[in-house]
Design a protein around this motif. Structure first.
Motif, PDB file in Angstrom:
ATOM      1  N   GLY A  36       0.801  -1.216   0.000  1.00 17.10           N
ATOM      2  CA  GLY A  36       0.000   0.000   0.000  1.00 17.10           C
ATOM      3  C   GLY A  36       0.829   1.259   0.000  1.00 17.10           C
ATOM      4  O   GLY A  36       0.469   2.258   0.587  1.00 17.10           O
ATOM      5  N   GLY A  37       1.980   1.266  -0.642  1.00 15.59           N
ATOM      6  CA  GLY A  37       2.757   2.493  -0.743  1.00 15.59           C
ATOM      7  C   GLY A  37       3.815   2.603   0.320  1.00 15.59           C
ATOM      8  O   GLY A  37       4.561   3.563   0.358  1.00 15.59           O
ATOM      9  N   GLN A  38       3.946   1.615   1.204  1.00 15.18           N
ATOM     10  CA  GLN A  38       4.905   1.709   2.285  1.00 15.18           C
ATOM     11  C   GLN A  38       6.091   0.781   2.066  1.00 15.18           C
ATOM     12  O   GLN A  38       6.951   0.639   2.909  1.00 15.18           O
ATOM     13  CB  GLN A  38       4.224   1.372   3.610  1.00 15.18           C
ATOM     14  CG  GLN A  38       3.106   2.345   3.911  1.00 15.18           C
ATOM     15  CD  GLN A  38       2.372   1.975   5.173  1.00 15.18           C
ATOM     16  OE1 GLN A  38       2.830   1.151   5.945  1.00 15.18           O
ATOM     17  NE2 GLN A  38       1.235   2.592   5.391  1.00 15.18           N
ATOM     18  N   GLY A  39       6.126   0.072   0.921  1.00 13.19           N
ATOM     19  CA  GLY A  39       7.214  -0.860   0.688  1.00 13.19           C
ATOM     20  C   GLY A  39       7.588  -0.874  -0.769  1.00 13.19           C
ATOM     21  O   GLY A  39       7.227   0.012  -1.531  1.00 13.19           O
ATOM     22  N   ASP A  53      -7.171   6.424   1.246  1.00 18.19           N
ATOM     23  CA  ASP A  53      -8.309   5.547   0.984  1.00 18.19           C
ATOM     24  C   ASP A  53      -9.620   6.292   1.196  1.00 18.19           C
ATOM     25  O   ASP A  53      -9.789   7.004   2.184  1.00 18.19           O
ATOM     26  CB  ASP A  53      -8.268   4.330   1.911  1.00 18.19           C
ATOM     27  CG  ASP A  53      -7.038   3.465   1.687  1.00 18.19           C
ATOM     28  OD1 ASP A  53      -6.518   3.487   0.568  1.00 18.19           O
ATOM     29  OD2 ASP A  53      -6.612   2.777   2.635  1.00 18.19           O
ATOM     30  N   GLY A  54     -10.540   6.123   0.250  1.00 17.78           N
ATOM     31  CA  GLY A  54     -11.852   6.742   0.351  1.00 17.78           C
ATOM     32  C   GLY A  54     -11.983   8.078  -0.330  1.00 17.78           C
ATOM     33  O   GLY A  54     -13.091   8.575  -0.512  1.00 17.78           O
ATOM     34  N   CYS A  63      -3.913   8.013  -6.417  1.00 14.93           N
ATOM     35  CA  CYS A  63      -4.071   7.427  -5.087  1.00 14.93           C
ATOM     36  C   CYS A  63      -2.764   6.971  -4.471  1.00 14.93           C
ATOM     37  O   CYS A  63      -1.895   6.405  -5.164  1.00 14.93           O
ATOM     38  CB  CYS A  63      -5.024   6.241  -5.160  1.00 14.93           C
ATOM     39  SG  CYS A  63      -6.644   6.635  -5.884  1.00 14.93           S
ATOM     40  N   LEU A  64      -2.630   7.175  -3.194  1.00 12.42           N
ATOM     41  CA  LEU A  64      -1.459   6.723  -2.457  1.00 12.42           C
ATOM     42  C   LEU A  64      -1.303   5.213  -2.562  1.00 12.42           C
ATOM     43  O   LEU A  64      -0.192   4.701  -2.643  1.00 12.42           O
ATOM     44  CB  LEU A  64      -1.577   7.133  -0.985  1.00 12.42           C
ATOM     45  CG  LEU A  64      -0.403   6.768  -0.071  1.00 12.42           C
ATOM     46  CD1 LEU A  64       0.865   7.466  -0.534  1.00 12.42           C
ATOM     47  CD2 LEU A  64      -0.715   7.134   1.372  1.00 12.42           C
ATOM     48  N   GLY A  65      -2.424   4.506  -2.581  1.00 16.21           N
ATOM     49  CA  GLY A  65      -2.378   3.053  -2.674  1.00 16.21           C
ATOM     50  C   GLY A  65      -2.281   2.515  -4.078  1.00 16.21           C
ATOM     51  O   GLY A  65      -2.207   1.306  -4.278  1.00 16.21           O
ATOM     52  N   ARG A  83      -6.426   0.296  -2.141  1.00 15.04           N
ATOM     53  CA  ARG A  83      -5.203  -0.458  -2.415  1.00 15.04           C
ATOM     54  C   ARG A  83      -5.476  -1.928  -2.132  1.00 15.04           C
ATOM     55  O   ARG A  83      -6.380  -2.267  -1.379  1.00 15.04           O
ATOM     56  CB  ARG A  83      -4.058   0.042  -1.535  1.00 15.04           C
ATOM     57  CG  ARG A  83      -4.242  -0.290  -0.057  1.00 15.04           C
ATOM     58  CD  ARG A  83      -3.247   0.454   0.812  1.00 15.04           C
ATOM     59  NE  ARG A  83      -3.604   1.847   0.900  1.00 15.04           N
ATOM     60  CZ  ARG A  83      -2.790   2.788   1.388  1.00 15.04           C
ATOM     61  NH1 ARG A  83      -1.585   2.461   1.795  1.00 15.04           N
ATOM     62  NH2 ARG A  83      -3.174   4.041   1.451  1.00 15.04           N
ATOM     63  N   LEU A  84      -4.674  -2.790  -2.735  1.00 16.57           N
ATOM     64  CA  LEU A  84      -4.735  -4.197  -2.396  1.00 16.57           C
ATOM     65  C   LEU A  84      -4.081  -4.400  -1.032  1.00 16.57           C
ATOM     66  O   LEU A  84      -3.179  -3.653  -0.648  1.00 16.57           O
ATOM     67  CB  LEU A  84      -4.027  -5.040  -3.454  1.00 16.57           C
ATOM     68  CG  LEU A  84      -4.613  -4.975  -4.870  1.00 16.57           C
ATOM     69  CD1 LEU A  84      -3.794  -5.838  -5.800  1.00 16.57           C
ATOM     70  CD2 LEU A  84      -6.058  -5.395  -4.882  1.00 16.57           C
ATOM     71  N   CYS A  85      -4.531  -5.411  -0.287  1.00 21.05           N
ATOM     72  CA  CYS A  85      -4.015  -5.582   1.063  1.00 21.05           C
ATOM     73  C   CYS A  85      -4.080  -7.050   1.472  1.00 21.05           C
ATOM     74  O   CYS A  85      -4.695  -7.881   0.815  1.00 21.05           O
ATOM     75  CB  CYS A  85      -4.805  -4.728   2.064  1.00 21.05           C
ATOM     76  SG  CYS A  85      -6.582  -5.123   2.112  1.00 21.05           S
ATOM     77  N   ASP A  86      -3.422  -7.338   2.563  1.00 21.11           N
ATOM     78  CA  ASP A  86      -3.473  -8.632   3.224  1.00 21.11           C
ATOM     79  C   ASP A  86      -3.364  -8.356   4.712  1.00 21.11           C
ATOM     80  O   ASP A  86      -2.465  -7.617   5.138  1.00 21.11           O
ATOM     81  CB  ASP A  86      -2.336  -9.533   2.754  1.00 21.11           C
ATOM     82  CG  ASP A  86      -2.407 -10.929   3.367  1.00 21.11           C
ATOM     83  OD1 ASP A  86      -1.957 -11.075   4.530  1.00 21.11           O
ATOM     84  OD2 ASP A  86      -2.904 -11.835   2.703  1.00 21.11           O
ATOM     85  N   THR A  87      -4.274  -8.914   5.511  1.00 19.78           N
ATOM     86  CA  THR A  87      -4.308  -8.576   6.935  1.00 19.78           C
ATOM     87  C   THR A  87      -2.998  -8.900   7.641  1.00 19.78           C
ATOM     88  O   THR A  87      -2.653  -8.249   8.632  1.00 19.78           O
ATOM     89  CB  THR A  87      -5.461  -9.319   7.637  1.00 19.78           C
ATOM     90  OG1 THR A  87      -5.356 -10.724   7.344  1.00 19.78           O
ATOM     91  CG2 THR A  87      -6.804  -8.804   7.152  1.00 19.78           C
TER      92      THR A  87
END
Length: 480
Positions: A36-39, A53-54, A63-65, A83-87
């Motif tokens: 999500g933009g942090q890696g 988001d939103g 978008c940041l994501g 953004r795509l994600c995984d918990t």
């Protein structure tokens, strides 16, 4: 059957997420796979100062994501950054939650109420009916969209519905008077009002048989689901009306009487208002328990039986009503229990409420690793952190060894279990674990708790709601 989410919210969620499943939409987004933009090594495709988001967007790069649910492709007015994600591996940022959806997940803005979403047409949706809330896009007015706002799906569409064309201009699967967009048009208002006035009255209960042949062709439903489904479009239907004589519960079951005459049915609280849809149900089989709905005096329910797959349907509709009378020995409606007496200090009070201390004192002791039960035969007054609004049974198990203890409840037929355990039956704060999969009802539920030899654990096999109470098998795998 779970009938809780608003139709427009579920539709918006379902169609947008289903569209995200298109590989052509997701595969170009190299940025979306970098946390999500942090890696990621170079952050290619991510806008460092992009929107959260939103927020509104027109293209992915806004978008940041790195992912925009655009109005043109997804129907959310003004677009929606995500953004795509995984918990576990790719968590969402602060203020967002990761919503699982099959092979992919999306970050959606968190909220407590619709005003938190901050955008016209956006809604704070309880995704699971137990307090997990997120902001979903869509629309509620034509002015928000480049084309028009489809009232049935709450999505922006390129063109609005023409109500007498026998076409589906807004591409939502409905047409003409089946459309909420057409509900105020004169021809539809008159035809629908006449059909509702002629609905078969089933308030007295009983068995009703017939066929949809020669029925009306005015109604249909956009049914919640992922993706949503359309029931009854272009098909003939029969309409039935129920008016409750008192506080209590009505049980309804519709079954097909001919193999070639399969059908779907749905229920509204108001015959002529699509917004009052409670849910859609396939034709019942002989093993299915009736659908149960609570009533207040004068409460109305309208039942629509629709032909399917281009064919008319033969049906049997069974309707029965039970009045809620505390002290008659039968648990009905909103009663938590009913033991037939007016004693206040036993398991069931004189007001048909569960007394937790006596209930826990009467808990059944488990001596075998497997037991069977039926939550419809228990009380209906205990809930846990993850739910449990239906019937419940309580068991006490004392482990012989310390370690991890696995407990599994497997529902049968129509049952939908909620499973939880406490170290102190009467103390909700002593909860050890609680599980209810909101996306896969009617499946086994398992919890694993840390057991100490000789210290009892109280196990609750509960139900999602009264209609989903039923038989189950409880299995305990002791610590080794």
């Amino acid at each position: 059957m779970r009938l809780a989410l608003p139709l427009s919210a579920v539709t918006a969620m379902s169609l947008a997420l289903a569209a995200c499943g298109d590989d052509d939409e997701i595969s170009p987004l190299g940025a979306a796979s970098s946390a999500g933009g942090q890696g990621g090594d170079d952050g290619e495709g991510i806008a460092p100062d992009g929107k959260a988001d939103g927020e509104a967007c027109a293209v992915n790069e806004d978008c940041l994501g790195g992912l925009c649910l655009t109005e043109e492709d997804f129907g959310w007015a003004g677009g929606y950054c995500t953004r795509l994600c995984d918990t576990a591996l790719l968590p969402c940022g602060e203020g967002s939650e990761c919503l699982p959806q099959g092979s992919f997940s999306l970050c959606l803005k968190s909220c407590e109420e619709t005003s938190d979403c901050g955008r016209a047409g956006h809604t704070c949706v309880d995704v699971t009916d137990d307090g997990w809330t997120m902001c979903f896009g869509g629309c509620d007015d034509d002015a928000q969209c480049k084309g028009a706002c489809d009232e049935d799906s709450a999505f922006c569409v390129s063109s609005g519905e023409i109500c007498d064309s026998a076409e589906d201009e807004d591409k939502d699967g409905l047409q003409d008077c089946e459309e909420r967009d057409c509900s105020t048009k004169a021809a539809c208002v008159e035809s629908v009002a006449a059909a509702c006035a002629e609905a078969t009255d089933v308030s007295e209960g009983g068995r009703f048989t017939g066929t949809t042949e020669a029925g009306t062709n005015l109604f249909a439903a956009l049914c919640p689901g992922i993706p949503p489904s359309v029931t009854g479009t272009g098909m003939r239907e029969r309409v039935f009306g129920f008016v409750a004589p008192a506080k209590g519960a009505v049980q309804i079951a519709a079954t097909a009487t001919a193999p070639e005459g399969d059908f779907d049915w749905y229920i509204r609280e108001s015959c002529d208002d699509e917004a009052t849809l409670l849910g859609c149900v396939p034709a019942f089989g002989p093993e299915d328990a009736p659908l149960e709905l609570l009533t207040e005096p004068g409460q109305t329910y309208f039942i629509f039986i629709e032909g399917k797959n281009g064919m008319d349907a033969s049906y049997t509709l069974d309707v029965s009503f039970a009045e809620e009378i505390c002290g008659d020995g039968a648990r009905v409606g909103a009663e938590e229990c009913d033991d037939g007496d007016a004693v206040d200090d036993n398991v069931c009070s004189g007001e048909c409420k569960v007394n937790l201390e006596p209930l826990c004192a009467a808990t059944a002791t488990l001596t075998e690793a497997t037991t069977v039960g039926d939550t419809s035969e228990g009380t209906q007054g205990v809930t846990a952190s993850c739910g449990g609004e239906g019937g419940e049974l309580v068991y006490r198990y004392t482990p012989e060894a310390s370690g991890n203890l696995t407990i599994t409840a497997t529902p049968e037929r129509h049952a939908d279990v909620v499973l939880y355990a406490r170290s102190d039956c009467a103390d909700p704060s002593s909860e050890l674990s609680c599980v209810d999969d909101p996306f896969d009802s009617g499946q086994p539920e398992s919890i694993t708790v840390t057991a100490t030899a000789g210290q009892p654990i109280d196990i609750f096999v509960d139900s999602y709601n009264a209609a989903s109470s039923g038989p189950f098998t409880l299995t305990i795998t002791p610590a080794e």
